[in-house]
Design a protein around this motif. Structure first.
Motif, PDB file in Angstrom:
ATOM      1  N   GLY A   1     -35.058 -35.002 -11.646  1.00 42.29           N
ATOM      2  CA  GLY A   1     -35.613 -34.171 -10.591  1.00 42.29           C
ATOM      3  C   GLY A   1     -36.206 -32.917 -11.188  1.00 42.29           C
ATOM      4  O   GLY A   1     -36.194 -32.706 -12.404  1.00 42.29           O
ATOM      5  N   VAL A   2     -36.729 -32.063 -10.340  1.00 40.14           N
ATOM      6  CA  VAL A   2     -37.214 -30.755 -10.768  1.00 40.14           C
ATOM      7  C   VAL A   2     -36.043 -29.789 -10.676  1.00 40.14           C
ATOM      8  O   VAL A   2     -35.518 -29.536  -9.586  1.00 40.14           O
ATOM      9  CB  VAL A   2     -38.382 -30.260  -9.889  1.00 40.14           C
ATOM     10  CG1 VAL A   2     -38.836 -28.877 -10.338  1.00 40.14           C
ATOM     11  CG2 VAL A   2     -39.548 -31.239  -9.962  1.00 40.14           C
ATOM     12  N   TYR A   3     -35.632 -29.245 -11.820  1.00 38.36           N
ATOM     13  CA  TYR A   3     -34.476 -28.355 -11.883  1.00 38.36           C
ATOM     14  C   TYR A   3     -34.943 -26.904 -11.805  1.00 38.36           C
ATOM     15  O   TYR A   3     -35.858 -26.494 -12.519  1.00 38.36           O
ATOM     16  CB  TYR A   3     -33.698 -28.586 -13.179  1.00 38.36           C
ATOM     17  CG  TYR A   3     -32.831 -29.821 -13.137  1.00 38.36           C
ATOM     18  CD1 TYR A   3     -31.445 -29.725 -13.032  1.00 38.36           C
ATOM     19  CD2 TYR A   3     -33.400 -31.090 -13.185  1.00 38.36           C
ATOM     20  CE1 TYR A   3     -30.643 -30.855 -12.977  1.00 38.36           C
ATOM     21  CE2 TYR A   3     -32.607 -32.229 -13.124  1.00 38.36           C
ATOM     22  CZ  TYR A   3     -31.229 -32.111 -13.018  1.00 38.36           C
ATOM     23  OH  TYR A   3     -30.442 -33.237 -12.951  1.00 38.36           O
ATOM     24  N   LEU A   4     -34.287 -26.157 -10.940  1.00 29.27           N
ATOM     25  CA  LEU A   4     -34.617 -24.757 -10.729  1.00 29.27           C
ATOM     26  C   LEU A   4     -33.333 -23.945 -10.668  1.00 29.27           C
ATOM     27  O   LEU A   4     -32.262 -24.477 -10.357  1.00 29.27           O
ATOM     28  CB  LEU A   4     -35.427 -24.570  -9.438  1.00 29.27           C
ATOM     29  CG  LEU A   4     -36.672 -25.450  -9.323  1.00 29.27           C
ATOM     30  CD1 LEU A   4     -36.480 -26.473  -8.213  1.00 29.27           C
ATOM     31  CD2 LEU A   4     -37.929 -24.635  -9.088  1.00 29.27           C
ATOM     32  N   ALA A   5     -33.445 -22.671 -10.948  1.00 32.27           N
ATOM     33  CA  ALA A   5     -32.257 -21.819 -11.007  1.00 32.27           C
ATOM     34  C   ALA A   5     -32.448 -20.572 -10.156  1.00 32.27           C
ATOM     35  O   ALA A   5     -33.552 -20.037 -10.049  1.00 32.27           O
ATOM     36  CB  ALA A   5     -31.950 -21.422 -12.447  1.00 32.27           C
ATOM     37  N   GLU A   6     -31.341 -20.104  -9.579  1.00 39.16           N
ATOM     38  CA  GLU A   6     -31.380 -18.862  -8.811  1.00 39.16           C
ATOM     39  C   GLU A   6     -31.655 -17.666  -9.717  1.00 39.16           C
ATOM     40  O   GLU A   6     -32.361 -16.734  -9.327  1.00 39.16           O
ATOM     41  CB  GLU A   6     -30.051 -18.671  -8.091  1.00 39.16           C
ATOM     42  CG  GLU A   6     -29.965 -17.405  -7.262  1.00 39.16           C
ATOM     43  CD  GLU A   6     -28.593 -17.221  -6.652  1.00 39.16           C
ATOM     44  OE1 GLU A   6     -28.527 -17.032  -5.421  1.00 39.16           O
ATOM     45  OE2 GLU A   6     -27.595 -17.266  -7.404  1.00 39.16           O
ATOM     46  N   LYS A   7     -31.121 -17.709 -10.951  1.00 37.85           N
ATOM     47  CA  LYS A   7     -31.229 -16.569 -11.861  1.00 37.85           C
ATOM     48  C   LYS A   7     -32.089 -16.928 -13.071  1.00 37.85           C
ATOM     49  O   LYS A   7     -31.959 -18.016 -13.649  1.00 37.85           O
ATOM     50  CB  LYS A   7     -29.841 -16.115 -12.314  1.00 37.85           C
ATOM     51  CG  LYS A   7     -28.983 -15.596 -11.152  1.00 37.85           C
ATOM     52  CD  LYS A   7     -27.628 -15.130 -11.621  1.00 37.85           C
ATOM     53  CE  LYS A   7     -26.806 -14.597 -10.434  1.00 37.85           C
ATOM     54  NZ  LYS A   7     -25.469 -14.128 -10.854  1.00 37.85           N
ATOM     55  N   ALA A   8     -32.936 -15.975 -13.458  1.00 36.87           N
ATOM     56  CA  ALA A   8     -33.857 -16.207 -14.566  1.00 36.87           C
ATOM     57  C   ALA A   8     -33.134 -16.429 -15.875  1.00 36.87           C
ATOM     58  O   ALA A   8     -33.650 -17.104 -16.774  1.00 36.87           O
ATOM     59  CB  ALA A   8     -34.831 -15.033 -14.692  1.00 36.87           C
ATOM     60  N   ARG A   9     -31.936 -15.881 -16.026  1.00 36.69           N
ATOM     61  CA  ARG A   9     -31.224 -16.015 -17.302  1.00 36.69           C
ATOM     62  C   ARG A   9     -30.929 -17.470 -17.619  1.00 36.69           C
ATOM     63  O   ARG A   9     -30.892 -17.868 -18.791  1.00 36.69           O
ATOM     64  CB  ARG A   9     -29.935 -15.201 -17.269  1.00 36.69           C
ATOM     65  CG  ARG A   9     -28.875 -15.668 -16.278  1.00 36.69           C
ATOM     66  CD  ARG A   9     -27.726 -14.693 -16.214  1.00 36.69           C
ATOM     67  NE  ARG A   9     -26.634 -15.167 -15.370  1.00 36.69           N
ATOM     68  CZ  ARG A   9     -25.568 -14.435 -15.060  1.00 36.69           C
ATOM     69  NH1 ARG A   9     -25.475 -13.203 -15.525  1.00 36.69           N
ATOM     70  NH2 ARG A   9     -24.610 -14.930 -14.301  1.00 36.69           N
ATOM     71  N   TYR A  10     -30.711 -18.300 -16.607  1.00 33.64           N
ATOM     72  CA  TYR A  10     -30.483 -19.729 -16.837  1.00 33.64           C
ATOM     73  C   TYR A  10     -31.769 -20.392 -17.323  1.00 33.64           C
ATOM     74  O   TYR A  10     -31.758 -21.160 -18.297  1.00 33.64           O
ATOM     75  CB  TYR A  10     -30.002 -20.391 -15.547  1.00 33.64           C
ATOM     76  CG  TYR A  10     -29.744 -21.878 -15.678  1.00 33.64           C
ATOM     77  CD1 TYR A  10     -28.462 -22.357 -15.924  1.00 33.64           C
ATOM     78  CD2 TYR A  10     -30.778 -22.803 -15.546  1.00 33.64           C
ATOM     79  CE1 TYR A  10     -28.212 -23.721 -16.047  1.00 33.64           C
ATOM     80  CE2 TYR A  10     -30.541 -24.158 -15.671  1.00 33.64           C
ATOM     81  CZ  TYR A  10     -29.264 -24.613 -15.909  1.00 33.64           C
ATOM     82  OH  TYR A  10     -29.028 -25.963 -16.043  1.00 33.64           O
ATOM     83  N   SER A  11     -32.888 -20.114 -16.656  1.00 35.90           N
ATOM     84  CA  SER A  11     -34.160 -20.734 -17.036  1.00 35.90           C
ATOM     85  C   SER A  11     -34.655 -20.230 -18.384  1.00 35.90           C
ATOM     86  O   SER A  11     -35.383 -20.939 -19.085  1.00 35.90           O
ATOM     87  CB  SER A  11     -35.212 -20.470 -15.950  1.00 35.90           C
ATOM     88  OG  SER A  11     -34.806 -21.049 -14.723  1.00 35.90           O
ATOM     89  N   ASN A  12     -34.289 -19.009 -18.747  1.00 32.90           N
ATOM     90  CA  ASN A  12     -34.597 -18.515 -20.091  1.00 32.90           C
ATOM     91  C   ASN A  12     -33.853 -19.337 -21.138  1.00 32.90           C
ATOM     92  O   ASN A  12     -34.382 -19.662 -22.195  1.00 32.90           O
ATOM     93  CB  ASN A  12     -34.210 -17.037 -20.200  1.00 32.90           C
ATOM     94  CG  ASN A  12     -34.418 -16.468 -21.585  1.00 32.90           C
ATOM     95  OD1 ASN A  12     -35.529 -16.193 -22.011  1.00 32.90           O
ATOM     96  ND2 ASN A  12     -33.326 -16.287 -22.324  1.00 32.90           N
ATOM     97  N   GLY A  13     -32.609 -19.695 -20.818  1.00 27.21           N
ATOM     98  CA  GLY A  13     -31.793 -20.472 -21.743  1.00 27.21           C
ATOM     99  C   GLY A  13     -30.980 -19.581 -22.648  1.00 27.21           C
ATOM    100  O   GLY A  13     -31.081 -18.351 -22.616  1.00 27.21           O
ATOM    101  N   VAL A  14     -30.173 -20.211 -23.477  1.00 25.34           N
ATOM    102  CA  VAL A  14     -29.304 -19.459 -24.375  1.00 25.34           C
ATOM    103  C   VAL A  14     -29.061 -20.288 -25.634  1.00 25.34           C
ATOM    104  O   VAL A  14     -29.032 -21.525 -25.589  1.00 25.34           O
ATOM    105  CB  VAL A  14     -27.967 -19.121 -23.675  1.00 25.34           C
ATOM    106  CG1 VAL A  14     -27.170 -20.375 -23.374  1.00 25.34           C
ATOM    107  CG2 VAL A  14     -27.146 -18.143 -24.503  1.00 25.34           C
TER     108      VAL A  14
END
Length: 324
Positions: free
Chosen positions: A139-152
């Motif tokens: 699916g298309v994965y989306l996050a409430e917070k940008a820190r998740y989409s930025n990654g780590v």
């Protein structure tokens, strides 16, 4: 006799510089316009306020350096039609559950190694059919917070602009509708929207009517690791590309900070510099935890607001002090 407009009733957001209702040919309707947004505008503030604040352990704090609005009439029309469908499907009445309407949210998405402009200019935009399987299937994965989409660490969803230290994420209008909710570290990697596991009884106290969920809500999760942690966020998954409209392309860089004695300093091309008026450690800590972007301060008898998102300090008695 002139051709009639293709979508005469289509209303676009007030911020758009393009009107779609008068377009009479499909080629123009499918054109994608990328418009620069003033970083000092209320529109840019709205983007910053969508849980953009986070901190990289090594790199520091993110600062938006370029913001672009995506204007594509044909895809936005499909999004609006889907929104109307979900508002009708999830309407209240008769003891129904799942009455959240379209449940529209602003969510973040990272495109990894693919140029986000290439994706938003493609015919389908964010298309779940090209996605890899994740916590909740393809699916298309989306996050409430940008820190998740930025990654780590080694797991990065952000796009790195070639030959720069700049990164990009998409801020996406998303129709969550009635989600199938997974809490804690629960995942279902084999989930498929066409199976009975993705249905619920709309009228549990009366007639039986099994309908599909519209999306998945899971977490909070960390990037690639189920469960909460330092870069976690609620995660949403949609399985229909008409439920997402990527409206903003956000380009950002990281600003390093350090504690030097009783001062907080930031790093730029000239080296380390002290802020003109020092924020307290409480301010820094609150900002890192995403409490807010603006803080009231009293320093040397003067009143200020400090915005670490754009590295600006504003004196409230009529004199502004800026340090970029």
């Amino acid at each position: 006799m002139s051709a009639r407009p293709l979508y005469p009733t289509l209303v676009v957001p007030d911020t758009w510089t393009r009107e779609c209702h008068s377009i009479k040919d499909y080629r123009t309707l499918n054109d994608t316009e990328v418009v620069n947004v003033d970083l000092q505008s209320p529109e840019a503030d709205m983007v910053r306020n969508q849980h953009f604040a986070f901190q990289e352990p090594q790199d520091g704090l993110p600062r938006i350096i370029h913001l672009q609005r995506i204007q594509q009439c044909a895809r936005y029309n499909k999004y609006k039609q889907k929104k109307t469908d979900l508002e009708h499907k999830n309407r209240p009445g008769g003891g129904a559950v799942g009455i959240l309407g379209a449940n529209e949210k602003w969510l973040w998405h990272g495109t990894g190694t693919r140029d986000p402009l290439t994706i938003v200019k493609s015919p389908c935009g964010l298309d779940h059919r090209w996605s890899g399987a994740g916590f909740y299937g393809k699916g298309v994965y989306l996050a409430e917070k940008a820190r998740y989409s930025n990654g780590v660490g080694r797991t990065r969803y952000r796009y790195k602009v070639p030959r720069t230290n700049h990164y990009q994420l998409l801020l996406v209008r998303t129709l969550v509708g009635t989600p199938k909710v997974y809490t804690g570290n629960a995942v279902d990697r084999g989930l498929k929207p066409e199976t009975p596991a993705f249905r619920y009884n709309k009228y549990p106290g009366g007639d039986r009517l099994m309908v599909e969920y519209d999306s998945v809500q899971g977490g909070p999760h960390c990037p690639a690791v189920s469960g909460s942690g330092g870069a976690d966020s609620l995660v949403y998954v949609v399985y229909n590309h008409d439920q997402v409209y990527p409206e903003y392309l956000v380009t950002y860089e990281f600003v390093q900070q350090r504690q030097a004695g009783n001062k907080v300093e930031y790093k730029d091309d000239t080296g380390w510099n002290a802020y003109a008026h020092q924020p307290t450690q409480t301010v820094i800590t609150n900002y890192q935890h995403g409490v807010t972007t603006d803080f009231p301060l009293v320093m040397n008898g003067s009143h200020y607001t400090l915005n670490l998102q754009n590295m600006k300090q504003k004196r409230l008695d009529g004199f502004n002090t800026f340090r970029d």
